[in-house]
Design a protein around this motif. Structure first.
Motif, PDB file in Angstrom:
ATOM      1  N   ASP A 154       0.849  -1.163  -0.144  1.00 27.50           N
ATOM      2  CA  ASP A 154      -0.039  -0.015  -0.269  1.00 27.50           C
ATOM      3  C   ASP A 154       0.721   1.200  -0.163  1.00 27.50           C
ATOM      4  O   ASP A 154       2.223   1.152   0.116  1.00 27.50           O
ATOM      5  CB  ASP A 154      -1.244   0.021   1.144  1.00 27.50           C
ATOM      6  N   LYS A 208      -3.851   3.627   0.472  1.00 27.23           N
ATOM      7  CA  LYS A 208      -4.506   3.098  -0.923  1.00 27.23           C
ATOM      8  C   LYS A 208      -3.538   1.960  -1.255  1.00 27.23           C
ATOM      9  O   LYS A 208      -2.313   1.718  -1.053  1.00 27.23           O
ATOM     10  CB  LYS A 208      -4.269   4.085  -1.887  1.00 27.23           C
ATOM     11  N   LYS A 249      -9.587   3.773  -2.929  1.00 23.63           N
ATOM     12  CA  LYS A 249      -8.529   3.046  -2.288  1.00 23.63           C
ATOM     13  C   LYS A 249      -7.502   2.161  -3.181  1.00 23.63           C
ATOM     14  O   LYS A 249      -6.847   1.287  -2.902  1.00 23.63           O
ATOM     15  CB  LYS A 249      -9.274   1.897  -1.465  1.00 23.63           C
ATOM     16  N   ASP A 296      -4.309   3.466  -5.890  1.00 21.99           N
ATOM     17  CA  ASP A 296      -3.446   4.262  -6.721  1.00 21.99           C
ATOM     18  C   ASP A 296      -3.373   4.297  -8.109  1.00 21.99           C
ATOM     19  O   ASP A 296      -2.272   3.299  -8.412  1.00 21.99           O
ATOM     20  CB  ASP A 296      -1.993   4.183  -6.093  1.00 21.99           C
TER      21      ASP A 296
END
Length: 280
Positions: free
Chosen positions: A89, A120, A158, A160
């Motif tokens: 993340d 994210k 959530k 990228d």
């Protein structure tokens, strides 16, 4: 694959009009014997989308040196009787000692992806095991549930999307990665996506029926993607699904060493999958 709701995108995605071309002028009053039509110099043509999406994968590999081995280790678990998964993340940096985290196994042998993570996702990878939730095996390529889950996560903010890579490794020996070209296209795929829709929510029924019909045609039909279908045919079918559902993604095939990636595209005129290697 990972669980999720199904949805559709009714819009259409525009295409690059392509490059221009050069022309030569006609001179006058030139000396005898001179070349009035000099050769036109051409430059190599580069597929910028190809370069960009290959770079998304290679940059992530370079940023997280331990990722390659984590993916190799995950791909080796497809003989398990359940799915396995890992993720990275946005909290992870190049200096993070252990950026790769494990996705817990949920019920029915599937992984339980957190749909509301604190950070994210920049990478998600999972397996399709030999057993499957019904003991009949699983797909050799991404499922519609896989796509719906990523769509749902985009809706929730959530993912990228600029740097995201999604992997699947299957008991059929296949390994695929995908990147996102059009976030709004994939975002629109999951409809309705809420786990608990409010009473009185008005749904676009034609949209629901459209995607339901498409998924029915693509998956589980005799000539579609199912647990016993030919993996080479599944590539063609899934590439058609990308276009028909307007998913806005690029698909890559991955070698066993996780060093070489090939972008996959479908040539409908020749009924052939075109494989273009990413340059290292």
């Amino acid at each position: 694959g990972a669980g999720g709701w199904f949805g559709a995108n009714q819009g259409s995605q525009g295409s690059d009009p392509g490059g221009g071309h050069a022309g030569a002028g006609n001179g006058s009053g030139t000396a005898p014997g001179s070349n009035t039509n000099p050769p036109v110099l051409t430059a190599p043509v580069f597929d910028l989308d190809q370069i960009t999406k290959c770079k998304t994968i290679s940059k992530q590999m370079a940023k997280f040196p331990g990722l390659k081995q984590s993916l190799i280790d995950l791909a080796a678990t497809t003989s398990d009787s359940h799915e396995n998964g890992i993720f990275i993340d946005k909290s992870a940096t190049a200096e993070t000692p252990d950026p790769v985290q494990t996705v817990p196994v949920g019920s029915g042998g599937t992984i339980k992806i957190n749909l509301n993570p604190p950070q994210k996702y920049v990478m998600l990878a999972h397996t399709h095991d030999a057993s499957g939730p019904k003991g009949e095996g699983t797909f050799s390529i991404f499922s519609s549930d896989d796509m719906a889950t990523i769509s749902n996560l985009i809706q929730k903010g959530k993912i990228d999307t600029d740097n995201f890579v999604f992997y699947v490794f299957t008991a059929d020996g296949t390994r695929y990665a995908m990147t996102i070209n059009c976030a709004s296209c994939l975002e629109a795929f999951c409809y309705p996506c809420g786990e608990n829709l409010a009473i009185g929510t008005v749904l676009d029924m034609s949209r629901m029926l459209q995607i339901s019909d498409l998924i029915e045609k693509i998956y589980n039909k005799t000539d579609g993607i199912h647990t016993q279908s030919n993996p080479e045919d599944d590539i063609k079918t899934f590439l058609k699904f990308i276009e028909k559902a307007n998913l806005g993604i690029s698909l890559f095939e991955v070698d066993a060493t996780f060093t070489n990636f090939e972008k996959l595209e479908y040539d409908s005129k020749r009924s052939k999958v075109i494989k273009t290697p990413c340059s290292n």
